[in-house]
Design a protein around this motif. Structure first.
Motif, PDB file in Angstrom:
ATOM      1  N   GLU A   1     -67.809 -43.239  91.783  1.00  0.00           N
ATOM      2  CA  GLU A   1     -69.110 -43.558  92.383  1.00  0.00           C
ATOM      3  C   GLU A   1     -68.938 -44.322  93.689  1.00  0.00           C
ATOM      4  OE1 GLU A   1     -71.870 -43.925  88.366  1.00  0.00           O
ATOM      5  OE2 GLU A   1     -70.554 -45.593  88.935  1.00  0.00           O
ATOM      6  N   GLN A   2     -67.956 -45.215  93.728  1.00  0.00           N
ATOM      7  CA  GLN A   2     -67.675 -45.942  94.968  1.00  0.00           C
ATOM      8  C   GLN A   2     -67.267 -44.970  96.076  1.00  0.00           C
ATOM      9  OE1 GLN A   2     -65.164 -49.525  94.621  1.00  0.00           O
ATOM     10  NE2 GLN A   2     -65.544 -49.417  92.418  1.00  0.00           N
ATOM     11  N   GLN A   3     -66.415 -43.984  95.714  1.00  0.00           N
ATOM     12  CA  GLN A   3     -65.981 -43.005  96.705  1.00  0.00           C
ATOM     13  C   GLN A   3     -67.159 -42.159  97.179  1.00  0.00           C
ATOM     14  OE1 GLN A   3     -62.890 -42.858  98.196  1.00  0.00           O
ATOM     15  NE2 GLN A   3     -64.029 -41.522  99.581  1.00  0.00           N
ATOM     16  N   ALA A   4     -68.033 -41.765  96.245  1.00  0.00           N
ATOM     17  CA  ALA A   4     -69.214 -40.984  96.619  1.00  0.00           C
ATOM     18  C   ALA A   4     -70.108 -41.790  97.562  1.00  0.00           C
ATOM     19  CB  ALA A   4     -69.984 -40.556  95.369  1.00  0.00           C
ATOM     20  N   LEU A   5     -70.254 -43.079  97.289  1.00  0.00           N
ATOM     21  CA  LEU A   5     -71.064 -43.940  98.154  1.00  0.00           C
ATOM     22  C   LEU A   5     -70.424 -44.077  99.531  1.00  0.00           C
ATOM     23  CD1 LEU A   5     -73.495 -45.783  98.520  1.00  0.00           C
ATOM     24  CD2 LEU A   5     -72.140 -47.643  97.524  1.00  0.00           C
ATOM     25  N   ARG A   6     -69.096 -44.258  99.586  1.00  0.00           N
ATOM     26  CA  ARG A   6     -68.407 -44.335 100.885  1.00  0.00           C
ATOM     27  C   ARG A   6     -68.605 -43.044 101.668  1.00  0.00           C
ATOM     28  NH1 ARG A   6     -64.479 -47.460  98.033  1.00  0.00           N
ATOM     29  NH2 ARG A   6     -63.309 -45.604  97.444  1.00  0.00           N
ATOM     30  N   ASN A   7     -68.451 -41.905 100.990  1.00  0.00           N
ATOM     31  CA  ASN A   7     -68.637 -40.616 101.661  1.00  0.00           C
ATOM     32  C   ASN A   7     -70.052 -40.481 102.211  1.00  0.00           C
ATOM     33  OD1 ASN A   7     -66.003 -39.962 101.005  1.00  0.00           O
ATOM     34  ND2 ASN A   7     -66.561 -38.669  99.281  1.00  0.00           N
ATOM     35  N   ALA A   8     -71.052 -40.872 101.412  1.00  0.00           N
ATOM     36  CA  ALA A   8     -72.439 -40.796 101.861  1.00  0.00           C
ATOM     37  C   ALA A   8     -72.672 -41.695 103.070  1.00  0.00           C
ATOM     38  CB  ALA A   8     -73.384 -41.172 100.715  1.00  0.00           C
ATOM     39  N   MET A   9     -72.086 -42.885 103.044  1.00  0.00           N
ATOM     40  CA  MET A   9     -72.253 -43.813 104.166  1.00  0.00           C
ATOM     41  C   MET A   9     -71.588 -43.266 105.423  1.00  0.00           C
ATOM     42  SD  MET A   9     -71.859 -47.400 102.115  1.00  0.00           S
ATOM     43  CE  MET A   9     -72.258 -48.488 103.471  1.00  0.00           C
ATOM     44  N   HIS A  10     -70.422 -42.637 105.279  1.00  0.00           N
ATOM     45  CA  HIS A  10     -69.754 -42.033 106.432  1.00  0.00           C
ATOM     46  C   HIS A  10     -70.609 -40.905 107.008  1.00  0.00           C
ATOM     47  CE1 HIS A  10     -65.965 -44.169 106.494  1.00  0.00           C
ATOM     48  NE2 HIS A  10     -65.876 -44.049 105.184  1.00  0.00           N
ATOM     49  N   GLU A  11     -71.217 -40.099 106.140  1.00  0.00           N
ATOM     50  CA  GLU A  11     -72.075 -39.012 106.613  1.00  0.00           C
ATOM     51  C   GLU A  11     -73.271 -39.563 107.380  1.00  0.00           C
ATOM     52  OE1 GLU A  11     -73.186 -36.716 103.200  1.00  0.00           O
ATOM     53  OE2 GLU A  11     -71.118 -36.120 102.776  1.00  0.00           O
ATOM     54  N   ILE A  12     -73.896 -40.591 106.834  1.00  0.00           N
ATOM     55  CA  ILE A  12     -75.059 -41.197 107.492  1.00  0.00           C
ATOM     56  C   ILE A  12     -74.646 -41.782 108.842  1.00  0.00           C
ATOM     57  CG2 ILE A  12     -76.669 -43.142 107.350  1.00  0.00           C
ATOM     58  CD1 ILE A  12     -76.792 -42.512 104.287  1.00  0.00           C
ATOM     59  N   HIS A  13     -73.498 -42.442 108.872  1.00  0.00           N
ATOM     60  CA  HIS A  13     -72.999 -43.012 110.126  1.00  0.00           C
ATOM     61  C   HIS A  13     -72.776 -41.905 111.158  1.00  0.00           C
ATOM     62  CE1 HIS A  13     -70.821 -45.576 112.905  1.00  0.00           C
ATOM     63  NE2 HIS A  13     -69.864 -44.667 112.931  1.00  0.00           N
ATOM     64  N   ALA A  14     -72.147 -40.824 110.728  1.00  0.00           N
ATOM     65  CA  ALA A  14     -71.871 -39.711 111.645  1.00  0.00           C
ATOM     66  C   ALA A  14     -73.174 -39.108 112.158  1.00  0.00           C
ATOM     67  CB  ALA A  14     -71.024 -38.645 110.949  1.00  0.00           C
ATOM     68  N   GLU A  15     -74.149 -38.942 111.278  1.00  0.00           N
ATOM     69  CA  GLU A  15     -75.441 -38.395 111.702  1.00  0.00           C
ATOM     70  C   GLU A  15     -76.124 -39.322 112.692  1.00  0.00           C
ATOM     71  OE1 GLU A  15     -77.513 -37.872 108.024  1.00  0.00           O
ATOM     72  OE2 GLU A  15     -76.216 -36.222 107.380  1.00  0.00           O
ATOM     73  N   ALA A  16     -76.088 -40.616 112.434  1.00  0.00           N
ATOM     74  CA  ALA A  16     -76.717 -41.580 113.341  1.00  0.00           C
ATOM     75  C   ALA A  16     -76.000 -41.583 114.685  1.00  0.00           C
ATOM     76  CB  ALA A  16     -76.702 -42.972 112.721  1.00  0.00           C
ATOM     77  N   TYR A  17     -74.678 -41.494 114.661  1.00  0.00           N
ATOM     78  CA  TYR A  17     -73.904 -41.470 115.894  1.00  0.00           C
ATOM     79  C   TYR A  17     -74.233 -40.214 116.691  1.00  0.00           C
ATOM     80  CZ  TYR A  17     -70.004 -41.387 119.133  1.00  0.00           C
ATOM     81  OH  TYR A  17     -69.242 -41.331 120.270  1.00  0.00           O
ATOM     82  N   ASP A  18     -74.305 -39.074 116.001  1.00  0.00           N
ATOM     83  CA  ASP A  18     -74.647 -37.822 116.683  1.00  0.00           C
ATOM     84  C   ASP A  18     -76.034 -37.894 117.298  1.00  0.00           C
ATOM     85  OD1 ASP A  18     -72.213 -36.752 116.014  1.00  0.00           O
ATOM     86  OD2 ASP A  18     -72.964 -35.579 114.325  1.00  0.00           O
ATOM     87  N   GLU A  19     -76.996 -38.468 116.555  1.00  0.00           N
ATOM     88  CA  GLU A  19     -78.370 -38.579 117.059  1.00  0.00           C
ATOM     89  C   GLU A  19     -78.410 -39.519 118.265  1.00  0.00           C
ATOM     90  OE1 GLU A  19     -82.613 -40.180 115.434  1.00  0.00           O
ATOM     91  OE2 GLU A  19     -81.476 -38.854 114.124  1.00  0.00           O
ATOM     92  N   LYS A  20     -77.669 -40.617 118.191  1.00  0.00           N
ATOM     93  CA  LYS A  20     -77.635 -41.555 119.303  1.00  0.00           C
ATOM     94  C   LYS A  20     -77.040 -40.885 120.539  1.00  0.00           C
ATOM     95  CE  LYS A  20     -75.899 -46.049 120.694  1.00  0.00           C
ATOM     96  NZ  LYS A  20     -75.089 -47.202 120.335  1.00  0.00           N
ATOM     97  N   ALA A  21     -75.968 -40.117 120.355  1.00  0.00           N
ATOM     98  CA  ALA A  21     -75.334 -39.430 121.482  1.00  0.00           C
ATOM     99  C   ALA A  21     -76.305 -38.421 122.094  1.00  0.00           C
ATOM    100  CB  ALA A  21     -74.055 -38.742 121.027  1.00  0.00           C
ATOM    101  N   ARG A  22     -77.023 -37.694 121.250  1.00  0.00           N
ATOM    102  CA  ARG A  22     -78.004 -36.731 121.772  1.00  0.00           C
ATOM    103  C   ARG A  22     -79.102 -37.462 122.531  1.00  0.00           C
ATOM    104  NH1 ARG A  22     -77.350 -34.334 116.711  1.00  0.00           N
ATOM    105  NH2 ARG A  22     -79.257 -35.290 115.949  1.00  0.00           N
ATOM    106  N   SER A  23     -79.555 -38.557 121.997  1.00  0.00           N
ATOM    107  CA  SER A  23     -80.612 -39.335 122.639  1.00  0.00           C
ATOM    108  C   SER A  23     -80.148 -39.855 124.000  1.00  0.00           C
ATOM    109  CB  SER A  23     -81.007 -40.504 121.746  1.00  0.00           C
ATOM    110  OG  SER A  23     -81.902 -41.354 122.407  1.00  0.00           O
ATOM    111  N   GLN A  24     -78.923 -40.338 124.074  1.00  0.00           N
ATOM    112  CA  GLN A  24     -78.411 -40.854 125.341  1.00  0.00           C
ATOM    113  C   GLN A  24     -78.250 -39.736 126.365  1.00  0.00           C
ATOM    114  OE1 GLN A  24     -74.887 -42.958 124.129  1.00  0.00           O
ATOM    115  NE2 GLN A  24     -76.023 -44.850 123.803  1.00  0.00           N
TER     116      GLN A  24
END
Length: 140
Positions: A96-119
């Motif tokens: 479950e910890q690994q699943a949570l880490r994976n989910a957090m990495h995905e969310i981070h990547a999505e936020a980073y991609d959105e920020k890059a697109r916005s910039q």
């Protein structure tokens, strides 16, 4: 020059270092220590601190006191992190910890991609619309 002016750059650098460290930690491979050398990173951070002290023209006594404060802060943060990891381990299984880490990495990547697109989108507005012809001014 007042003491406030002398201390402000160093205190700002010290305040930003934990954020810089945590921001950089997200760019490394994983939580098992693979992908980067912690000792090397600590050495670079110490060099940056010393550079900031020198630029701020701090005395040796001030530098030593700030180094001690930093060491205490680092130790407290490591202890708090260990307590947090132990508490999480009480709540979640390793899977479950690994699943949570994976989910957090995905969310981070999505936020980073959105920020890059916005910039990239904002870049068009900063430089104006180059497709419109420039107005000519007459000196007559």
């Amino acid at each position: 020059m007042s003491l406030r002016q002398l201390f402000a750059p160093a205190l700002l650098a010290m305040a930003l270092m934990p954020m810089a460290f945590s921001a950089q930690a997200g760019h490394h491979k994983d939580h098992d220590g693979h992908g980067y050398d912690r000792a090397q990173m600590a050495e670079r951070m110490q060099e940056r601190r010393q550079d900031a002290y020198q630029r701020a023209e701090l005395s040796e006594e001030q530098r030593a006191a700030l180094d001690e404060a930093h060491a205490e802060h680092r130790d407290a943060m490591l202890s708090l992190r260990e307590e947090h990891h132990a508490r999480v381990a009480e709540i979640l299984t390793e899977e479950e910890q690994q699943a949570l880490r994976n989910a957090m990495h995905e969310i981070h990547a999505e936020a980073y991609d959105e920020k890059a697109r916005s910039q990239r989108g904002h870049g068009k507005h900063r430089h104006g619309n180059h497709s419109e012809p420039a107005e000519e001014t007459s000196t007559e």
